[in-house]
Design an enzyme around this catalytic site. Structure first.
Site, short mmCIF file in Angstrom:
data_model
loop_
_atom_site.label_atom_id
_atom_site.label_comp_id
_atom_site.label_asym_id
_atom_site.label_seq_id
_atom_site.Cartn_x
_atom_site.Cartn_y
_atom_site.Cartn_z
N HIS A 14 -11.40 20.86 -5.26
CA HIS A 14 -11.70 21.57 -6.52
C HIS A 14 -11.17 20.75 -7.69
O HIS A 14 -9.97 20.47 -7.75
CB HIS A 14 -11.02 22.94 -6.54
CG HIS A 14 -11.67 23.95 -5.64
ND1 HIS A 14 -11.38 25.28 -5.70
CD2 HIS A 14 -12.60 23.80 -4.67
CE1 HIS A 14 -12.11 25.93 -4.80
NE2 HIS A 14 -12.85 25.05 -4.15
N TYR A 53 -8.05 32.66 -12.00
CA TYR A 53 -6.79 33.36 -12.27
C TYR A 53 -7.06 34.31 -13.42
O TYR A 53 -7.54 33.88 -14.48
CB TYR A 53 -5.71 32.38 -12.69
CG TYR A 53 -5.13 31.54 -11.56
CD1 TYR A 53 -3.96 31.93 -10.91
CD2 TYR A 53 -5.73 30.35 -11.17
CE1 TYR A 53 -3.42 31.16 -9.89
CE2 TYR A 53 -5.19 29.57 -10.15
CZ TYR A 53 -4.03 29.98 -9.52
OH TYR A 53 -3.49 29.22 -8.51
N PRO A 97 4.19 32.97 -5.73
CA PRO A 97 2.97 32.28 -5.27
C PRO A 97 2.07 31.75 -6.38
O PRO A 97 1.26 30.85 -6.12
CB PRO A 97 2.25 33.34 -4.44
CG PRO A 97 2.80 34.65 -4.89
CD PRO A 97 4.20 34.39 -5.32
N LYS A 133 2.76 26.50 -5.21
CA LYS A 133 3.64 25.33 -5.07
C LYS A 133 4.43 25.31 -3.75
O LYS A 133 4.97 24.27 -3.38
CB LYS A 133 4.65 25.28 -6.23
CG LYS A 133 4.04 24.94 -7.56
CD LYS A 133 3.62 23.50 -7.63
CE LYS A 133 2.38 23.33 -8.47
NZ LYS A 133 1.50 22.26 -8.10
N TYR A 163 -0.34 21.56 -11.96
CA TYR A 163 -1.12 22.26 -10.94
C TYR A 163 -1.58 21.31 -9.84
O TYR A 163 -1.44 21.61 -8.65
CB TYR A 163 -2.33 22.95 -11.59
CG TYR A 163 -2.97 23.99 -10.71
CD1 TYR A 163 -2.49 25.29 -10.66
CD2 TYR A 163 -4.07 23.65 -9.91
CE1 TYR A 163 -3.08 26.23 -9.84
CE2 TYR A 163 -4.66 24.60 -9.09
CZ TYR A 163 -4.16 25.89 -9.06
OH TYR A 163 -4.73 26.82 -8.24
C1 DHB Z 1 -4.06 30.81 -3.22
C2 DHB Z 1 -2.73 31.17 -3.31
C3 DHB Z 1 -2.04 30.97 -4.47
O1 DHB Z 1 -0.74 31.32 -4.55
C4 DHB Z 1 -2.66 30.42 -5.58
O2 DHB Z 1 -1.94 30.25 -6.72
C5 DHB Z 1 -3.97 30.05 -5.50
C6 DHB Z 1 -4.67 30.25 -4.31
C7 DHB Z 1 -4.81 31.01 -1.97
O3 DHB Z 1 -4.25 31.60 -1.02
O4 DHB Z 1 -5.98 30.63 -1.88
#
Ligand code: DHB
Length: 380
Positions: free
Chosen positions: A57, A190, A282, A286, A374
């Protein structure tokens, strides 16, 4: 990964795991790999399936309410970072590939170890004791790597006055689902909604992964599939009509959110890596990537010691790791606070969040700051 990197340098290791192989393969976790993680896996020969099945991506979307519309803004990560990107590939798929590499190496993994304990950490030969199949065993080691997660036994085995913990818990959690539904966007979304955060992600062309902000003690029995879809669509839908596709929900779970750093990442001959040393919320994905950076650094440090008798790299392990850890902590905290609603926030805070998002998507400098963190800074 540490076992594999050590194997490639000719260093023996024994992996002691308290769960079963099936459990670690089937447990669905995060799924976003930084550029550096992908490069490392390919360089060390465990990236073949990742290359075939992983989804590269080059951008992400950020969705929020503007005065007249709810809009998805794309952040061109590759364009802003000289071509770096993330790859969507489940953490449990990474684990599957690493188990296959371990099996091919012929080196040991002990599954379902019970009553695991460590001792002699500050002496010349630390020990790990455990019971497997009813039989007590003990291994004498040169070094121990504590890669046993935030609830493991290694970090608590360090005498408390030799480790400082820095911690923050968040007043919310994520309800995560896997659904048999084709992703309706090719890239992650997001979203901040007045009802809270939501995230659209995926695992394959047929499987969508979705999360929504909930209470830390959320009762999953209160969440029927219909309620989950209604809430996800409310929080994700944008004014152009975009929303996730619905499908059968195959997994539901609540992920708590906290930030934790243990300093230093070492006590005597015990080295902590991954969640045993630090936990990130999450948002921004990271956790796995930090763990990969830790074990890459630890394997290099152990190799310097065994190959050249140079212990200085091991001495620097914690300090270097903490620099990367705090950078990731800062980023994960920032992404989390920008995108979640908290009960202690008032309307001022929500307006400030919207202003921050509006600034983010309109400033090349702000988008570059997000993008470079990121996709991940190169391994160091
Ligand atoms: C996923 C998990 C994340 O914490 C994140 O920021 C983006 C994607 C995932 O499980 O796909």
């Amino acid at each position: 990964m540490l076992g594999h990197l050590l194997h490639l340098r000719g260093i023996d290791s024994v992996i002691v795991e308290d769960r079963s192989q099936e459990h670690v393969i089937e447990r669905v976790r995060a799924g976003v790999l930084e550029q550096g993680t992908v490069d490392l896996m390919r360089q060390v020969g465990v990236g073949e399936r990742l290359l075939r099945e992983g989804m590269r991506h080059e951008g992400i979307y950020i969705a929020f309410d503007e005065p007249r519309a709810r809009v998805r803004h794309r952040i061109d990560m590759a364009g802003l970072t000289g071509g770096r990107a993330i790859t969507v590939y489940g953490q449990n798929e990474v684990v599957k590939d690493l188990i296959a590499a371990r099996e091919a190496s012929g080196r040991p993994v002990i599954w379902k170890a019970e009553e695991v304990s460590v001792r002699g950490l500050d002496g010349p030969q630390p020990r790990i004791a455990f019971t497997v199949g009813g039989e007590a065993q003990e291994l004498a080691c040169d070094y121990l790597a504590g890669c046993d997660g935030s609830h493991g036994i290694c970090r608590p085995s360090i005498p408390p006055h030799h480790v400082q913990l820095y911690e923050r818990t968040y007043p919310f959690a994520w309800l995560g689902i896997l659904a048999k539904a084709a992703p309706s966007s090719t890239e992650l979304v997001y979203s901040l909604h007045e009802r809270g955060f939501a995230l659209f992600s995926m695992r394959s062309q047929e499987v969508t992964r979705l999360y929504l902000q909930c209470a830390p003690d959320e009762d999953l029995t209160q969440w029927s599939d219909d309620r989950i879809w209604a809430e996800l669509k409310t929080r994700l839908r944008t004014s152009d009509g975009w929303e996730p596709n619905e499908g059968e929900i195959t997994q539901k779970a609540v992920t708590p959110m906290r930030s934790l750093v243990a300093e230093p990442m070492r006590y005597g001959r015990l080295f902590l890596a991954g969640d045993a040393a630090h936990v990130v919320p999450p948002t921004g994905a990271k956790g796995l990537n930090l763990a990969m950076a830790d074990v890459w650094r630890l394997a290099n440090a152990l190799a310097a010691y065994y190959e050249r008798g140079d212990g200085s790299v091991l001495e620097a392990y914690s300090e270097r790791g903490l620099r990367r850890t705090w950078r990731a902590q800062r980023f994960s905290w920032w992404m989390t606070s920008m995108l979640h609603r908290s009960d202690s926030d008032n309307l001022f805070d929500h307006k400030r969040q919207l202003a921050e998002l509006e600034y983010l998507v309109s400033s090349q400098a702000a988008m570059t700051s997000l993008a470079e963190n990121y996709v991940g800074v190169p391994l160091d």
